[in-house]
Design an enzyme around this catalytic site. Structure first.
Site, PDB file in Angstrom:
ATOM      1  N   ASP A   1       9.290 -72.463   3.744  1.00 37.61           N
ATOM      2  CA  ASP A   1       8.786 -73.840   3.832  1.00 37.61           C
ATOM      3  C   ASP A   1       7.530 -74.007   2.984  1.00 37.61           C
ATOM      4  O   ASP A   1       6.512 -73.362   3.234  1.00 37.61           O
ATOM      5  CB  ASP A   1       8.453 -74.161   5.297  1.00 37.61           C
ATOM      6  CG  ASP A   1       8.007 -75.606   5.482  1.00 37.61           C
ATOM      7  OD1 ASP A   1       8.891 -76.470   5.597  1.00 37.61           O
ATOM      8  OD2 ASP A   1       6.778 -75.859   5.501  1.00 37.61           O
TER       9      ASP A   1
ATOM     10  N   TYR B   1       0.747 -78.311  -0.419  1.00 40.96           N
ATOM     11  CA  TYR B   1       0.231 -76.961  -0.124  1.00 40.96           C
ATOM     12  C   TYR B   1      -0.282 -76.286  -1.410  1.00 40.96           C
ATOM     13  O   TYR B   1      -0.917 -75.247  -1.352  1.00 40.96           O
ATOM     14  CB  TYR B   1       1.299 -76.064   0.513  1.00 40.96           C
ATOM     15  CG  TYR B   1       1.866 -76.565   1.821  1.00 40.96           C
ATOM     16  CD1 TYR B   1       1.305 -77.647   2.492  1.00 40.96           C
ATOM     17  CD2 TYR B   1       2.978 -75.953   2.401  1.00 40.96           C
ATOM     18  CE1 TYR B   1       1.836 -78.106   3.685  1.00 40.96           C
ATOM     19  CE2 TYR B   1       3.514 -76.401   3.601  1.00 40.96           C
ATOM     20  CZ  TYR B   1       2.940 -77.488   4.225  1.00 40.96           C
ATOM     21  OH  TYR B   1       3.475 -77.940   5.411  1.00 40.96           O
TER      22      TYR B   1
ATOM     23  N   LYS C   1       8.295 -80.561   0.229  1.00 41.83           N
ATOM     24  CA  LYS C   1       8.037 -81.877   0.846  1.00 41.83           C
ATOM     25  C   LYS C   1       7.366 -82.810  -0.156  1.00 41.83           C
ATOM     26  O   LYS C   1       6.475 -82.400  -0.912  1.00 41.83           O
ATOM     27  CB  LYS C   1       7.134 -81.734   2.077  1.00 41.83           C
ATOM     28  CG  LYS C   1       7.634 -80.723   3.083  1.00 41.83           C
ATOM     29  CD  LYS C   1       6.859 -80.741   4.380  1.00 41.83           C
ATOM     30  CE  LYS C   1       7.080 -79.471   5.158  1.00 41.83           C
ATOM     31  NZ  LYS C   1       6.310 -78.315   4.647  1.00 41.83           N
TER      32      LYS C   1
ATOM     33  N   HIS D   1       7.065 -85.909   3.537  1.00 39.65           N
ATOM     34  CA  HIS D   1       6.083 -85.134   4.307  1.00 39.65           C
ATOM     35  C   HIS D   1       5.513 -85.920   5.499  1.00 39.65           C
ATOM     36  O   HIS D   1       5.422 -85.393   6.602  1.00 39.65           O
ATOM     37  CB  HIS D   1       4.959 -84.671   3.365  1.00 39.65           C
ATOM     38  CG  HIS D   1       4.234 -83.454   3.833  1.00 39.65           C
ATOM     39  ND1 HIS D   1       3.666 -82.550   2.971  1.00 39.65           N
ATOM     40  CD2 HIS D   1       3.960 -82.984   5.066  1.00 39.65           C
ATOM     41  CE1 HIS D   1       3.081 -81.585   3.666  1.00 39.65           C
ATOM     42  NE2 HIS D   1       3.248 -81.824   4.938  1.00 39.65           N
TER      43      HIS D   1
HETATM   44  P1  NAP Z   1       1.357 -71.451  13.251  1.00 39.08           P
HETATM   45  O1  NAP Z   1       2.487 -70.890  12.466  1.00 39.08           O
HETATM   46  O2  NAP Z   1       1.597 -71.943  14.629  1.00 39.08           O
HETATM   47  O3  NAP Z   1       0.146 -70.442  13.336  1.00 39.08           O
HETATM   48  C1  NAP Z   1      -0.297 -69.674  12.253  1.00 39.08           C
HETATM   49  C2  NAP Z   1      -1.461 -68.835  12.738  1.00 39.08           C
HETATM   50  O4  NAP Z   1      -1.013 -67.944  13.781  1.00 39.08           O
HETATM   51  C3  NAP Z   1      -2.046 -67.979  11.651  1.00 39.08           C
HETATM   52  O5  NAP Z   1      -3.443 -67.974  11.878  1.00 39.08           O
HETATM   53  C4  NAP Z   1      -1.461 -66.591  11.924  1.00 39.08           C
HETATM   54  O6  NAP Z   1      -2.381 -65.591  11.547  1.00 39.08           O
HETATM   55  C5  NAP Z   1      -1.285 -66.604  13.407  1.00 39.08           C
HETATM   56  N1  NAP Z   1      -0.128 -65.804  13.855  1.00 39.08           N
HETATM   57  C6  NAP Z   1       1.111 -65.804  13.305  1.00 39.08           C
HETATM   58  N2  NAP Z   1       1.935 -65.003  14.026  1.00 39.08           N
HETATM   59  C7  NAP Z   1       1.199 -64.489  15.032  1.00 39.08           C
HETATM   60  C8  NAP Z   1       1.493 -63.605  16.098  1.00 39.08           C
HETATM   61  N3  NAP Z   1       2.732 -63.112  16.270  1.00 39.08           N
HETATM   62  N4  NAP Z   1       0.497 -63.271  16.968  1.00 39.08           N
HETATM   63  C9  NAP Z   1      -0.746 -63.796  16.798  1.00 39.08           C
HETATM   64  N5  NAP Z   1      -1.083 -64.648  15.817  1.00 39.08           N
HETATM   65  C10 NAP Z   1      -0.113 -64.998  14.941  1.00 39.08           C
HETATM   66  O7  NAP Z   1       0.691 -72.694  12.474  1.00 39.08           O
HETATM   67  P2  NAP Z   1       0.775 -73.328  11.028  1.00 39.08           P
HETATM   68  O8  NAP Z   1       0.548 -72.319   9.982  1.00 39.08           O
HETATM   69  O9  NAP Z   1      -0.065 -74.540  11.074  1.00 39.08           O
HETATM   70  O10 NAP Z   1       2.291 -73.863  10.944  1.00 39.08           O
HETATM   71  C11 NAP Z   1       3.347 -73.147  10.337  1.00 39.08           C
HETATM   72  C12 NAP Z   1       3.854 -73.862   9.104  1.00 39.08           C
HETATM   73  O11 NAP Z   1       4.227 -75.205   9.417  1.00 39.08           O
HETATM   74  C13 NAP Z   1       2.835 -74.027   7.983  1.00 39.08           C
HETATM   75  O12 NAP Z   1       2.637 -72.815   7.300  1.00 39.08           O
HETATM   76  C14 NAP Z   1       3.524 -75.084   7.164  1.00 39.08           C
HETATM   77  O13 NAP Z   1       4.549 -74.504   6.369  1.00 39.08           O
HETATM   78  C15 NAP Z   1       4.121 -75.988   8.232  1.00 39.08           C
HETATM   79  N6  NAP Z   1       3.314 -77.193   8.548  1.00 39.08           N
HETATM   80  C16 NAP Z   1       3.869 -78.418   8.313  1.00 39.08           C
HETATM   81  C17 NAP Z   1       3.169 -79.585   8.609  1.00 39.08           C
HETATM   82  C18 NAP Z   1       3.810 -80.910   8.338  1.00 39.08           C
HETATM   83  O14 NAP Z   1       3.111 -81.942   8.388  1.00 39.08           O
HETATM   84  N7  NAP Z   1       5.081 -80.961   8.062  1.00 39.08           N
HETATM   85  C19 NAP Z   1       1.876 -79.519   9.152  1.00 39.08           C
HETATM   86  C20 NAP Z   1       1.334 -78.252   9.395  1.00 39.08           C
HETATM   87  C21 NAP Z   1       2.069 -77.107   9.103  1.00 39.08           C
HETATM   88  P3  NAP Z   1      -2.123 -64.517  10.360  1.00 39.08           P
HETATM   89  O15 NAP Z   1      -1.622 -65.278   9.169  1.00 39.08           O
HETATM   90  O16 NAP Z   1      -3.488 -63.941  10.179  1.00 39.08           O
HETATM   91  O17 NAP Z   1      -1.131 -63.513  10.875  1.00 39.08           O
END
Ligand code: NAP
Length: 276
Positions: free
Chosen positions: A43, A48, A73, A106
């Protein structure tokens, strides 16, 4: 593992890989690692600013491009029809690919009121073959019905904020009633991950898994497709290794009950929040 079959007949895997804010050489290395660990749905987004890195990681991974599903997106500033076509071609150029597997609007940005035009462009890009499946992100029922009524084409996917403190019970029903796959962004809850919640800790101890795995598994059992981001190879592996155990129904219910009306990570109400 559970897969999701789209209206087109194509399938998405149970878990995808989120790439924000991975960038630069470290970002490439993290995305290569994710592909090596086994992620097949990647994704990204124009906003980004890492499509170049995603493309480079795909080439370095050695995995056949046809075995990967790449999702990008369309940003708010490119919602006009011609802008959306040019923007998508720009994404393909940066990725170094001849097609996207999935392309999403997006954010709807309702005050700009151009998301129907953006959707018409995605419909035409799909007809042309530059995009295999098309969808949206952060769309409410009103936004969804407007683009479906205008074009007769239903999005394959609606990617929304979804984690235990914001479980999106209503939007999941809205999506599934229209045959739309719910993808979860910030699926672990990002900065507000509920890893210390007693129900999550108890389930992790009972099953011999980590709290992160409990939350990814909860996503699967509520029918959503999570796209966790991790730059850490061991966590990347952990978040994908969720098919060897199952949460009990009462555990799923209790994790969903962590939801709060103020559970959003930021003020990201799609009716008012706008991203260009
Ligand atoms: P997330 O995936 O819920 O959380 C990521 C965080 O959690 C990072 O700090 C990561 O740290 C940590 N983490 C990952 N796996 C873990 C585990 N097993 N145990 C403990 N900590 C863990 O949040 P996100 O990055 O905001 O969301 C994921 C994706 O959604 C984004 O990368 C993006 O592609 C997408 N997104 C889309 C939108 C939209 O508007 N469509 C908005 C926001 C995000 P480390 O990296 O240090 O391991």
């Amino acid at each position: 593992m559970i897969t999701h079959t789209l209206a087109s007949g194509r399938q998405l895997p149970a878990v995808g890989f989120g790439t924000y804010p991975l960038s630069g050489d470290d970002g490439i290395a993290s995305i290569v690692s994710a592909i090596e660990v086994g992620y097949r749905l990647i994704d990204t987004a124009v906003n980004y600013e890492n499509e170049t890195e995603v493309g480079e990681a795909i080439r370095r991974s050695g995995v056949d491009r046809d075995d990967l599903l790449v999702c990008s997106k369309l940003p708010g500033r490119d919602h006009g029809y011609d802008d959306a076509i040019a923007s998508t071609r720009g994404s393909l150029d940066r990725l170094g690919l001849d097609h996207l597997d999935l392309h999403l609007i997006h954010w709807p940005n309702p005050s700009q009121d151009q998301y129907v035009e953006a959707w018409r462009a995605l419909v035409d890009l799909q007809r042309e073959g530059l995009v295999r499946d098309i969808g949206v992100s952060n769309f409410t029922a009103t936004h969804l019905d407007r683009i479906i009524d205008a074009t007769g084409v239903t999005p394959a996917v609606n990617q929304i904020e979804l984690h235990p403190y914001f479980p999106q019970v209503t939007m999941r029903q809205v999506n599934s009633a229209r045959g739309i796959v719910t993808e979860s962004w910030s699926p672990l809850g990002k900065k507000q991950a509920p890893f210390a919640e007693p129900v999550v800790v108890a389930a992790a101890e009972r099953l011999g898994v980590t709290p992160g795995q409990v939350i990814v598994r909860w996503q699967l059992q509520i029918g959503a497709l999570p796209i966790p981001k991790s730059g850490t190879p061991s966590r990347q592996r952990e978040n994908l290794d969720v098919d060897g155990f199952e949460l009990a129904d009462d555990e799923v219910t209790a994790i969903t009950a962590l939801g709060r009306s103020d559970g959003r990570l930021f003020d990201g109400d799609p009716d008012t929040h706008e991203e260009m």
